[in-house]
Design an enzyme around this catalytic site. Structure first.
Site, PDB file in Angstrom:
ATOM      1  CG  LEU A  18      -1.838  -1.018   1.418  1.00 37.56           C
ATOM      2  CD1 LEU A  18      -2.839  -1.378   2.306  1.00 37.56           C
ATOM      3  CD2 LEU A  18      -3.385  -0.321   0.140  1.00 37.56           C
ATOM      4  CG  ASP A  37      10.260  -0.281   3.733  1.00 38.74           C
ATOM      5  OD1 ASP A  37       8.453  -0.539   2.783  1.00 38.74           O
ATOM      6  OD2 ASP A  37      10.377  -1.372   4.062  1.00 38.74           O
ATOM      7  CB  SER A  71      14.924   3.986  16.563  1.00 35.25           C
ATOM      8  OG  SER A  71      14.912   4.727  15.405  1.00 35.25           O
ATOM      9  CG  ASN A  95       1.746   2.896   4.675  1.00 32.98           C
ATOM     10  OD1 ASN A  95       0.553   2.136   4.249  1.00 32.98           O
ATOM     11  ND2 ASN A  95       2.492   1.911   4.066  1.00 32.98           N
ATOM     12  CB  SER A 147      -6.239  -3.106  10.424  1.00 34.51           C
ATOM     13  OG  SER A 147      -6.594  -3.690  10.286  1.00 34.51           O
ATOM     14  CE1 TYR A 160      -1.165  -4.373  11.622  1.00 37.99           C
ATOM     15  CE2 TYR A 160      -3.877  -5.858  12.045  1.00 37.99           C
ATOM     16  CZ  TYR A 160      -3.158  -4.950  10.937  1.00 37.99           C
ATOM     17  OH  TYR A 160      -2.891  -3.983  10.355  1.00 37.99           O
ATOM     18  CB  ALA A 162      -3.556  -3.389  20.934  1.00 40.01           C
ATOM     19  CE  LYS A 164      -2.134  -1.182  11.129  1.00 41.77           C
ATOM     20  NZ  LYS A 164      -0.885  -0.605  10.513  1.00 41.77           N
ATOM     21  CB  ALA A 192      -5.044  -3.837  -0.343  1.00 44.78           C
ATOM     22  CB  SER A 194      -0.431  -7.212   1.460  1.00 41.92           C
ATOM     23  OG  SER A 194      -0.683  -8.538   2.078  1.00 41.92           O
TER      24      SER A 194
HETATM   25  N1  LIG Z   1      -3.086  -4.876   3.105  1.00 43.22           N
HETATM   26  C1  LIG Z   1      -4.079  -4.969   3.613  1.00 43.22           C
HETATM   27  O1  LIG Z   1      -5.415  -5.540   3.660  1.00 43.22           O
HETATM   28  C2  LIG Z   1      -4.428  -4.695   4.874  1.00 43.22           C
HETATM   29  C3  LIG Z   1      -5.318  -4.417   6.172  1.00 43.22           C
HETATM   30  C4  LIG Z   1      -5.797  -3.448   6.655  1.00 43.22           C
HETATM   31  C5  LIG Z   1      -4.547  -3.018   7.299  1.00 43.22           C
HETATM   32  N2  LIG Z   1      -3.150  -2.460   7.060  1.00 43.22           N
HETATM   33  C6  LIG Z   1      -2.093  -1.324   6.999  1.00 43.22           C
HETATM   34  O2  LIG Z   1      -1.613  -0.934   5.989  1.00 43.22           O
HETATM   35  C7  LIG Z   1       0.045  -0.810   6.204  1.00 43.22           C
HETATM   36  C8  LIG Z   1       0.478  -1.175   4.993  1.00 43.22           C
HETATM   37  O3  LIG Z   1       0.120  -2.745   4.778  1.00 43.22           O
HETATM   38  P1  LIG Z   1       0.754  -3.870   3.161  1.00 43.22           P
HETATM   39  O4  LIG Z   1      -0.456  -4.955   3.249  1.00 43.22           O
HETATM   40  O5  LIG Z   1       0.789  -3.098   2.356  1.00 43.22           O
HETATM   41  O6  LIG Z   1       2.242  -4.003   4.113  1.00 43.22           O
HETATM   42  P2  LIG Z   1       3.521  -4.701   4.091  1.00 43.22           P
HETATM   43  O7  LIG Z   1       3.687  -5.468   5.201  1.00 43.22           O
HETATM   44  O8  LIG Z   1       3.222  -4.917   2.197  1.00 43.22           O
HETATM   45  O9  LIG Z   1       4.362  -3.076   3.957  1.00 43.22           O
HETATM   46  C9  LIG Z   1       4.983  -2.184   4.962  1.00 43.22           C
HETATM   47  C10 LIG Z   1       6.301  -2.469   4.220  1.00 43.22           C
HETATM   48  O10 LIG Z   1       6.127  -1.802   5.865  1.00 43.22           O
HETATM   49  C11 LIG Z   1       7.562  -1.097   6.606  1.00 43.22           C
HETATM   50  N3  LIG Z   1       8.673  -1.351   7.557  1.00 43.22           N
HETATM   51  C12 LIG Z   1       7.726  -2.323   8.662  1.00 43.22           C
HETATM   52  N4  LIG Z   1       8.038  -1.982   9.901  1.00 43.22           N
HETATM   53  C13 LIG Z   1       9.098  -0.539   9.280  1.00 43.22           C
HETATM   54  C14 LIG Z   1       9.711   0.233  10.118  1.00 43.22           C
HETATM   55  N5  LIG Z   1      10.028   0.169  11.455  1.00 43.22           N
HETATM   56  N6  LIG Z   1      10.112   1.650   9.433  1.00 43.22           N
HETATM   57  C15 LIG Z   1      10.013   1.999   8.212  1.00 43.22           C
HETATM   58  N7  LIG Z   1       9.663   0.699   7.146  1.00 43.22           N
HETATM   59  C16 LIG Z   1       8.773  -0.387   7.811  1.00 43.22           C
HETATM   60  C17 LIG Z   1       8.314  -2.871   5.245  1.00 43.22           C
HETATM   61  O11 LIG Z   1       9.573  -2.795   5.535  1.00 43.22           O
HETATM   62  C18 LIG Z   1       6.726  -2.711   4.728  1.00 43.22           C
HETATM   63  O12 LIG Z   1       7.526  -2.189   3.324  1.00 43.22           O
HETATM   64  C19 LIG Z   1       0.102  -1.222   7.705  1.00 43.22           C
HETATM   65  O13 LIG Z   1       0.028  -0.799   8.162  1.00 43.22           O
HETATM   66  C20 LIG Z   1      -1.371  -2.183   7.679  1.00 43.22           C
HETATM   67  O14 LIG Z   1      -0.913  -2.877   8.672  1.00 43.22           O
HETATM   68  C21 LIG Z   1      -3.026  -3.712   5.837  1.00 43.22           C
END
Ligand SMILES: NC(=O)c1ccc[n+]([C@@H]2O[C@H](COP(=O)([O-])OP(=O)(O)OC[C@H]3O[C@@H](n4cnc5c(N)ncnc54)[C@H](O)[C@@H]3O)[C@@H](O)[C@H]2O)c1
Length: 287
Positions: A18, A37, A71, A95, A147, A160, A162, A164, A192, A194
């Protein structure tokens, strides 16, 4: 002219999924993007670098920021990167997120801490300096990613969920505190395809639930198209886009107004106590 020409946007966790879709869509509309990232590809290269390069190749402007935003130092360096490269910040998309699913009794302290640190503490750590800068410089727009699991629960996701739910609570407060400074704050509740969910979906569903569909909703949220709207929580997937709100049942007068109030009376009034709008389940969000 794009919808975001000249605006500067920070997107955390934008090396894939996303976040990458958000970064690309904002850049297409003219935003200058800081792509954060810490993730790397199979060759050890930073994924944020790939996304930033693809934006530049498409004629946009972006830089990669590869620090760990859970951090304080890594989070605070995001604002400095945006200011050094582009001189300002107008849009912040929180995100980045991780999962460590386990049923509650099996959940160890490190599973709890890791998820809360990345998903929620990073929002505090990244947003605080950005909010302070926006406050002094005419405002901006912040989107915190929640989420369905955080709002209605999901098996095995206590840590997770908690984090969100915390994102939603944080947005509500920042929306209130941001009003007089022109800082708008939204909560985004996406669904979406993923890296994790793709193997569970057929090709048609993967197309329907492409991250790009959520990014289009994000564009509405952060651009002038949404006017002065703030404090709202939008569910967004390729299947549906809608506001989510807390609902309240009619209720019954409490003991301070009703001398006959008792636990037994509450049990007799359950239709007024609990009858709110129908509650959604996580599965409803997938429809
Ligand atoms: N995909 C879905 O259906 C869905 C549903 C609900 C919520 N979400 C939320 O949307 C967001 C994106 O989800 P996604 O599916 O694209 O996940 P994803 O795992 O594909 O992408 C998340 C990215 O965050 C990066 N990341 C993790 N920890 C990090 C840190 N400490 N510093 C910098 N970057 C960091 C990861 O390297 C990864 O590239 C997340 O917060 C997820 O919880 C996604």
């Amino acid at each position: 002219m794009g919808l975001l020409t000249g605006k500067v946007a920070i997107v955390t966790g934008a090396g894939r999924g996303l976040g990458a879709a958000h970064a690309r869509r904002l850049a297409e509309e003219g935003a200058l993007v800081v792509v954060n990232d810490l993730g790397r590809d199979e060759n050890g290269a930073f994924t944020a670098g790939h996304v930033a390069a693809s934006i530049c190749e498409a004629g946009g402007q972006a830089i990669a920021h590869t620090e760990d935003i859970s951090s304080m130092q890594g989070a605070e360096s995001l604002l400095h990167s945006a200011l050094d490269a582009f001189g300002r910040v107008d849009i912040l998309i929180n995100n980045a997120g991780i999962l460590r699913d386990k049923s509650f009794v099996k959940l160890e302290e490190n599973d709890w801490d890791a998820v809360l640190k990345v998903n929620l503490k990073s929002m505090y750590a990244v947003t605080r300096p950005v909010f302070a800068w926006m406050k002094e410089n005419g405002g901006g727009v912040i989107v915190n990613t929640s989420s369905p699991s955080g709002l209605v629960g999901n098996f095995g996701q206590s840590n997770y969920a908690a984090s969100k739910a915390g994102a939603w609570g944080l947005s509500n407060v920042l929306a209130i505190e941001g009003v007089r400074f022109g800082i708008r704050v939204w909560t985004l509740v996406p669904t979406a395809v993923s890296a994790l969910t793709a193997p569970l979906m057929d090709a048609e569903m993967q197309t329907q639930l492409a991250p790009e569909h959520v990014a289009e909703v994000l564009l509405y949220m952060v651009s002038e198209l949404s006017g002065t709207r703030t404090g709202h929580c939008l569910f967004a997937s390729g299947h549906s886009v809608r506001e989510l709100k807390l609902v309240s049942a009619e209720g019954v007068p409490g003991a301070g107004l009703d001398p006959d109030f008792s636990a037994q009376r509450l049990a007799q009034a359950e239709d007024r106590l609990f009858r709110a709008e129908p509650a959604l389940t996580v599965m409803d969000f997938a429809k």
